[in-house]
Every structure is written in C-alpha cells, then in structure tokens.
Design an enzyme around this catalytic site. Structure first.
Site, short mmCIF file in Angstrom:
data_model
loop_
_atom_site.label_atom_id
_atom_site.label_comp_id
_atom_site.label_asym_id
_atom_site.label_seq_id
_atom_site.Cartn_x
_atom_site.Cartn_y
_atom_site.Cartn_z
N SER A 256 0.79 -1.23 0.00
CA SER A 256 0.00 0.00 0.00
C SER A 256 0.82 1.28 0.00
CB SER A 256 -0.96 0.00 1.20
OG SER A 256 -2.05 -0.85 0.94
N LYS B 27 -0.01 3.79 -2.64
CA LYS B 27 -1.01 4.85 -2.48
C LYS B 27 -0.37 6.23 -2.32
CE LYS B 27 -4.64 1.94 -0.38
NZ LYS B 27 -3.98 0.66 -0.19
N SER C 92 -5.84 3.29 4.69
CA SER C 92 -5.35 2.47 3.59
C SER C 92 -6.50 1.89 2.77
CB SER C 92 -4.45 1.34 4.11
OG SER C 92 -3.63 0.83 3.08
#
Length: 526
Positions: A133, A136, A364
């Site tokens: 993640s 991101k 997240s």
C-alpha cells in the site's frame, strides 16, 4: 453562455465513517495484526446551495505525449541545495538493523534531508520491490497534481421525460446519506406520476470493475470491492447475523436497502458452530449468502462484504430512498446514459480531494485509490477511465522524477503481486511534494499514535512519524516523513521489506524492523 441553475448538495464532512469498516490492509489473506478496523465515528452533513452549471464543459488537457510536458518541473524540485549527514552512531545502528533484516528479506531503504535534498542514508534504495500500500503515496501525489487538492466529484440526478437519470463521476466517498439527501430534493420537485423509471449512468469509467490484482472470486472481501463511476458506501454492505429466540434460523440485517441485494439465508441456530458470509454475482444482483450454524447464545456476527454491480446497487438504494419520500413502491432501475437535454434536479458535491485522500491514506482504503486512478484517466483523456490509462499517467509522473528503475505500476492501491517501486523513488515523491506549492500529500500521511493504520505504531515518537504503511503476505513498507518538535517535516524516508519466505517472517517482525529504522532515524533529527 448557455447553461442552467441546479440545486446542489455540498459535502461538508470528509469521507464518511464507513472508512473504518472497509479500509482493510491490502493483504489478500488476513495476516495476524496486518489490518486495522476503526468504528465509524465521523458523520456526514450537507448544505444546499445553487450554482450556475454551463452546458459546455472545459476542454480536457492534451493526452498522451503531453504527459511528460505536464510533469516537466518535477525533477527540478529534487535538486540538492546543500549538505547533510548522519552521525556515526546512528549510521552504525542502521547498518546493524538492516544487516539483520537482509538475512531474511530483500530490503530497500532510503532517507533524504528535506531542507537540502541531500541523501542521509541509502541501502539498496534503487532496488525495485513490491511496495504494497505504499503505492497509495504515489497515486495520491499524482492525483493531487493532475486533479488538484480542491477537486470535487459530482453525482447528479436529472429528468428526461418520464425518466430520472442518476449519473456518477467516480466519487469514492458517496454514501447512502448523500442519496437520501438527493432523494428528498428530487421528491420536492417531481411528482411520482411524472416518472416511471430510474436510469443509472456510470459511463465515466470503462465497464471493467475489478482491476489488476483484484479477484472477483472468494467470499467477497470488502478490501477487494469493485470500482465504478457510480458507487455508494465503498461498494460494500454490512451484514449482521444474530440468533433469534425460538427461531430455527438467525436474523440477517443488511445496512443498505435496495433491490439489487438478495439475501439467501441457509444458516441454522443450534449447537455451537461457525457462520460463513459471502457475496457473489447472480445475473443482475448481488447475493448475500449466509451458511453454517450459530449457538442460540452467540453474539451477533457483523462483517462487511462487497457488492458486485456498483451502478445498479447505487440506483436501487436511491430508488428505495425516493420511494420512502413518495410512500410508494420503488421505481425500476436500469442502465443507460444521461441525455444532453436532461434537466438537472440536484448535484451532490463531494468533499475536496485532499480531504478524501487524507482519510484514504489514514485507513489504507483500496477503493478510494482505484477510484482516483480511474478518475484521472477519465479527466485527462476524456474517455471512460481505465486502469491502463491511469497507470500510464502515474508512470509518466514517476519517470518525470528522473527515475529510471524497474518500476511496475499495476494499479492505484498496491493490492498486487506484480507492482514494483523503489524506496529512493518514493522518497523523491515526498521531497517533490514538500517543495511543491501544496502541502496536501504530507498532511494526508497517517500519524503515529493517531486513528488509522499508524494508531498502534511508534507511540513513543509523540506523533513525529507521519508515514504510509503497506502490508501483503510477506511484504511490508513504510514511507513518510519525520518532523521536528514543532511538527515541521525535516526528513523523508522509505523502507520496503520483501521476505524471502513469508511464513518465516510474519507481519509483526517486518513492522518491528520498519519501526526500529524510523525511530533510529528520528533520534538523529534531535
């Protein structure tokens, strides 16, 4: 100028409280301690106003080859303007930690001084690893550049003859409260006898719902929710299963009422057992299947599962809310498109993109990242947003930073086994954001000890570690900034850990390495 006056619902809150329930770790399979769920705490509110909406939309920015030109100034932000260094004891401590970690994993670590841009420490910083993640961070940086921190998503209801058209443009924060507010306004303007159906228009995105790395199979996990230009409640529903006194079957409650969701209750109340809840597509419906056995004294089982047709689900939820206003049966819902001559009745406007990304990074949220990626593609190319086009934009941004490493942009969220980034590149993203005109990216990073995925991390840092986490099976990452006592960012860092053998290096072990590195670096700041 030709146009119209339209009544608007302005979102004053950030992403609604559903985030805590659906913002799971990006791990396809749950790993002990690898995900965080927060209760819904933030309610949305709405304000009504009117705004002139011209019929002619602005021309889109030039596509394709113009991307390099658009991001042409990024590399200049990375210029080294002075010197900086770590003390010998800090460097020795980092050497020891990274040497131990490298016995069990491929590790990439990079840190730079934000004031001068000088490299403070590098350990295979150009090695391309799975970022999970941490992807991101890059997606958010590109979105803030392309769309702008004040960009808002619009969801519109218009009337064309005897048809109501509900059109979405990718809003990742639209929830059933928004649809409720819109239904109230529509019911004030339209009589039940004047309309006979609802058409849903999700043509801003391509027909694909599951991007690279996402699977339509399985039990319908919320963190793998599909993407669609018209979506509500992160394309998920909450399912509550509880025993009923004197009944052979448990009671099942769904938090979003709409004809698109069908419940199939095959569970029983009896001796102690286990309840399995899954969702799957069946023709034009999402089926919630509940099986197994639960004790009469068992506590309620509450899970969140994805729906499989975003637009039809949003349409039927809106139809149900409208029916409540009219005290009638819901109108039928079908796919279609917004006619050019449709009369706008209400437009729901989301919170600014910067606020949406703030919540998306804190928890997240995979869904928000994918919606944002496809929105960029739609806005830049003026074609239905696709993952390929979105990845092309992100790749162009990465290249404009001067990165020549083997990055692989698979999707916007990092839920991928193919994705590859480098720690040095992620630090460049943070440095470029720090030296840019808007602080939105660094301000959106989760803070140690505060709600989100950093809530239980590095609490003794007094909130001075602002960083995005990342977790897949065998993969971890932490990228962000360290601040001084006054809260000003002073160091950017990124560490990516890809275990050689996932079972031998659980998430807790990988996170311990990341925390040790960040806290050691923080001591040098002081």
């Amino acid at each position: 100028m030709v146009g119209r006056w339209t009544r608007r619902v302005g979102r004053l809150a950030a992403v609604a409280g559903l985030l805590g329930a659906v913002a799971l770790s990006s791990a396809p399979r749950a790993e002990a301690g690898a995900s965080l769920e927060e209760p819904a705490q933030q309610a949305s509110s709405a304000a009504l106003r009117y705004q002139w909406v011209p019929n002619a939309t602005p021309a889109p920015p030039p596509p394709g080859g113009a991307l390099a030109w658009r991001f042409r100034d990024l590399a200049e932000r990375l210029e080294v303007t002075g010197e900086a260094s770590l003390d010998d004891s800090t460097r020795a401590e980092l050497d020891a930690v990274l040497a131990r970690a490298s016995r069990r994993a491929d590790v990439s670590f990079h840190a730079r001084d934000l004031a001068t841009g000088a490299v403070l420490y590098d350990h295979h910083g150009a090695r391309a690893l799975n970022p999970a993640s941490n992807q991101k961070v890059l997606t958010a940086a590109v979105a803030l550049d392309v769309l702008g921190p004040g960009y808002t998503f619009e969801t519109e209801v218009a009337q064309a003859g005897r048809t109501l058209v509900l059109r979405g443009t990718g809003d990742p924060s639209l929830d059933r409260d928004d649809l409720q507010a819109m239904a109230v306004i529509v019911a004030e303007q339209v009589e039940l006898g004047d309309v006979e159906r609802i058409v849903v228009d999700d043509s801003a995105f391509s027909d694909d719902r599951f991007g690279p790395g996402f699977s339509p199979e399985g039990d319908g996990a919320a963190h793998e929710a599909p993407s669609g230009a018209l979506s509500v409640d992160f394309n998920t529903v909450e399912v509550r299963v509880a025993p009923q006194r004197g009944e052979a079957q448990p009671r099942i409650e769904i938090d979003a009422v709409g004809a698109h969701v069908e419940v199939r209750n095959e569970a029983r109340v009896g001796r102690r057992g286990a309840i399995a809840v899954r969702t799957f597509a069946d023709a034009d419906r999402t089926v919630v299947s509940v099986r197994g056995t639960m004790s009469r004294r068992a506590r309620a089982v509450v899970v969140r599962r994805r729906i499989h047709d975003p637009a039809l689900h949003a349409g039927t939820v809106f139809a149900a809310r409208l029916a409540e206003q009219w005290q009638a049966e819901p109108l039928p819902v079908q796919r279609g498109s917004m006619p050019d001559d449709a009369e706008s009745l209400v437009v729901n406007e989301s919170a600014p993109l910067a606020e949406i990304l703030d919540r998306g990074l804190a928890y997240s949220n995979n869904f928000i990242a994918e919606q944002v990626l496809r929105t960029m593609a739609w806005r830049l190319y003026d074609e239905p947003g696709t993952w390929d086009a979105g990845a092309e934009i992100i790749d162009a941004y990465w290249s404009a930073l001067g990165r020549t490493d083997d990055a692989v942009i698979d999707n916007g969220s990092g839920l991928s086994r193919r994705g590859r980034l480098t720690a040095a590149g992620l630090v460049d993203v943070l440095l470029a954001a720090h030296r840019g005109d808007d602080p939105a990216l660094l301000e959106a990073l989760p803070v140690s000890g505060e709600p989100g995925t950093m809530r239980a991390r590095m609490r003794r840092s007094a909130g001075r570690v602002h960083a995005k986490t990342g977790t897949l099976n065998g993969v971890s990452g932490l990228s962000g900034v360290l601040t001084d006592d006054a809260g000003a960012p002073v160091v950017a860092f990124s560490i990516l850990v890809n275990a050689h053998h996932a079972p031998a290096m659980p998430a807790a072990s990988r996170r311990a390495i990341e925390d040790k590195v960040a806290l050691t670096l923080l001591k040098s700041v002081d």
